[in-house]
Design an enzyme around this catalytic site. Structure first.
Site, short mmCIF file in Angstrom:
data_model
loop_
_atom_site.label_atom_id
_atom_site.label_comp_id
_atom_site.label_asym_id
_atom_site.label_seq_id
_atom_site.Cartn_x
_atom_site.Cartn_y
_atom_site.Cartn_z
N LYS A 80 23.90 8.73 1.75
CA LYS A 80 24.50 8.25 2.82
C LYS A 80 25.15 8.98 3.94
CE LYS A 80 24.35 3.63 1.32
NZ LYS A 80 24.07 2.35 2.14
N GLN A 90 32.70 6.29 2.43
CA GLN A 90 33.11 7.68 2.09
C GLN A 90 32.59 8.57 3.13
OE1 GLN A 90 33.41 8.74 -2.11
NE2 GLN A 90 33.10 6.79 -2.75
N TYR A 147 38.90 11.63 2.01
CA TYR A 147 38.27 12.08 3.04
C TYR A 147 38.85 11.84 4.25
CZ TYR A 147 34.43 12.96 -0.13
OH TYR A 147 33.49 13.29 -1.38
N ASP A 190 1.23 11.54 -4.32
CA ASP A 190 0.57 10.44 -4.11
C ASP A 190 1.84 9.11 -3.67
OD1 ASP A 190 -1.75 11.40 -5.11
OD2 ASP A 190 -0.63 11.71 -7.04
N GLY A 215 20.09 -2.32 1.43
CA GLY A 215 20.19 -2.91 2.77
C GLY A 215 18.90 -2.52 3.58
N GLU A 259 13.78 -2.24 -7.16
CA GLU A 259 14.79 -3.27 -6.85
C GLU A 259 15.02 -4.17 -8.18
OE1 GLU A 259 13.74 -6.35 -4.21
OE2 GLU A 259 15.63 -6.50 -3.21
N ASP A 319 16.19 -9.69 -3.07
CA ASP A 319 16.11 -10.27 -1.56
C ASP A 319 14.96 -9.73 -0.95
OD1 ASP A 319 17.92 -7.87 -1.67
OD2 ASP A 319 18.12 -8.55 0.68
N SER A 331 19.74 8.49 -5.42
CA SER A 331 20.15 8.25 -4.41
C SER A 331 21.42 8.84 -4.40
CB SER A 331 20.09 6.87 -4.10
OG SER A 331 20.39 6.06 -5.02
N ASN A 343 27.90 8.70 -7.41
CA ASN A 343 29.22 8.19 -7.54
C ASN A 343 29.37 7.33 -8.70
OD1 ASN A 343 30.09 10.24 -5.73
ND2 ASN A 343 29.49 9.01 -4.04
#
Lengths: 313, 313
Positions: free
Chosen positions: B52, B82, B114, B171, B179, B203, B209, B302, B305
């Site tokens: 992020k 963050q 932060y 591949d 999101g 997912e 969703d 990803s 944390n």
């Protein structure tokens, strides 16, 4: 020196094809906390999860064909057991591992997973040695000591050689100390490849035989050690002690809660899984912060084999 | 494409000085289990512990001086909060973060750490939006959406650009999807820099969703998601959905116990601390093993944390 610069170079060439040149990572936040620049050599990423792979493999690779046929043996309930089993497997030879019957299932499973043959014995030194001698005389396997062996020590030193290749201007290198295989290998590598770099070790107060031995000037065996750093429970050997005596600047002892704090910092801030023994080195730096202000420091993160069901936090 | 190859290159140049080019790691044991070659892009090592940071920073760096004076605002209780706080801090500007009052203390503490200013609101969407609008109108801060924003999406895509720089013959690339900011950035980067690489997402069944939206061909909002993968609770946006529709081959849904198994493999075998959302990508590969036999696959880990006091094992 019983181990020359040439010995170390040859060792590194020998084991290089089989091991990881593990990454060196940093954390700006931990640097801020320590007031120093820290470079973590991530041996937790090493094959089977610890630096022990280097020494075990070096010893196995130097066996004669005749010795290889008969296999290798050791007594260990820790990372060296797994390292020897995996090294033997890579060479297609047998590994006999004497382990106390009360060793954790997870450790036995790991050794079996690498193809090692486990010989269980009662949980005392005498039973250990009897079982080992029996295996060796029955099979002709070559006994390899987990740390009191120059081939093993040389192998462990290669982690520091790689660290120095990346960072040739370190003021200090810090390693944890148990039996002294990693520490003496580290100190030898620094002596030969970066003589201005001082080597220091971290040791738990509850298992401070090395600190005591250096104070008294003679080898004091470890008795009834009490620490969560389960890689640091062993006594020095007659090969590791003199090297440490000659080459290591000092031992910094740390409390158990300081080990937990350092371990948590490494887990939370660096996202690295390290075992308590590995955190002892960072704990030592944080213990004597003033000494290390503004310095460049290499840290050997010795391993990452920890039971996730039994964490100290 | 709303985002060009040039856009992505410029984005990478812009954020490069402030982010880590995170390492790509492999595990021979996990490769064996999967029957494929997996390359893990370690965004858990990214600044503040997640990808992020890339998107937040890219958006902040493109504000005008006038906008910078007034700061930035968002609503998030996760990693974007963050990331935005830290990005703002690096640029010396203010960050206003709207968080539900029941957000975990550890997350609030991280944002404050932060330098972010937290505005608490009731834990519902309406209160969130009201609070955010109030902050924006009072301060003139620029609202930055956590994922439904082309600047943010471009930033997230840079992780895949770096992965492709190291491995140009993948591949597949697999990312988790919440999101859709990471997934659409990933798919765009693959489209521009490695068109033969297919992009797939993992997912959780309990928050599917995206799978539903692709099935129906229209954006279905997330309702009452139930998963331990707390980074994947959000709905798609009108910018991320069409990109995913066009560029992503398929969504593989996974059960909670499959997430735990994959997470445990990454922790135990790779010694990496990753959050449950990160493990969803590996879980997807293990779920459809036959499809991936013998393939070369990039995986975006990803983030890392995770609350060490609240692990799923």
């Amino acid at each position: 020196m019983p181990i020359t610069l040439k010995d170390l170079k040859e060792t590194h060439q020998r084991i290089k094809p089989y091991i990881h040149n593990t990454p060196v990572l940093s954390s700006s936040l931990i640097n801020e906390i320590a007031g120093a620049q820290l470079y973590f050599k991530c041996e937790n990423f090493q094959k089977m999860g610890a630096f022990k792979m280097r020494g075990a493999l070096n010893a196995v690779l130097q066996l004669s064909d005749e010795q290889k046929k008969r296999g290798v043996a050791t007594h260990s309930s820790g990372n060296f057991a797994q390292a020897l089993a995996l090294s033997a497997k890579l060479q297609g030879i047998k590994a006999y591992i004497v382990m106390p019957e009360n060793a954790p299932e997870v450790k036995k499973k790991a050794v079996k997973g690498y193809g090692g043959e486990i010989i269980e014995c009662e949980a005392n030194l005498e039973a250990r040695e009897t079982s080992l001698n029996k295996v060796v005389s029955e099979t002709g396997a070559t006994f390899l000591h987990p740390y009191n062996d120059y081939q093993v020590i040389q192998g462990q030193g290669t982690a520091t050689m790689e660290l120095i290749e990346e960072h040739d201007d370190l003021d200090y290198i810090i390693a944890p100390v148990g039996g002294g295989g990693l520490l003496s290998g580290t100190a030898l590598a620094a002596y030969h490849f970066s003589p201005k770099t001082k080597v220091i070790a971290g040791e738990p107060f509850g298992a401070d035989d090395v600190w005591q031995s250096l104070e008294k000037g003679e080898l004091i065996p470890q008795t009834n050690p009490q620490t969560m750093a389960d890689g640091l429970l062993t006594s020095l050997g007659d090969k590791t002690f003199p090297l440490i005596q000659e080459l290591v600047e000092k031992i910094i002892r740390v409390e158990e809660d300081e080990i937990v704090t350092a371990m948590r910092l490494i887990w939370e801030r660096m996202k690295l899984i390290v075992e308590p023994s590995s955190a002892v080195a960072l704990a030592a730096i944080l213990k004597e912060k003033e000494k290390f202000q503004g310095k460049k420091i290499g840290i050997i993160l010795s391993g990452g084999n920890v039971d996730l069901g039994n964490l100290p936090f």
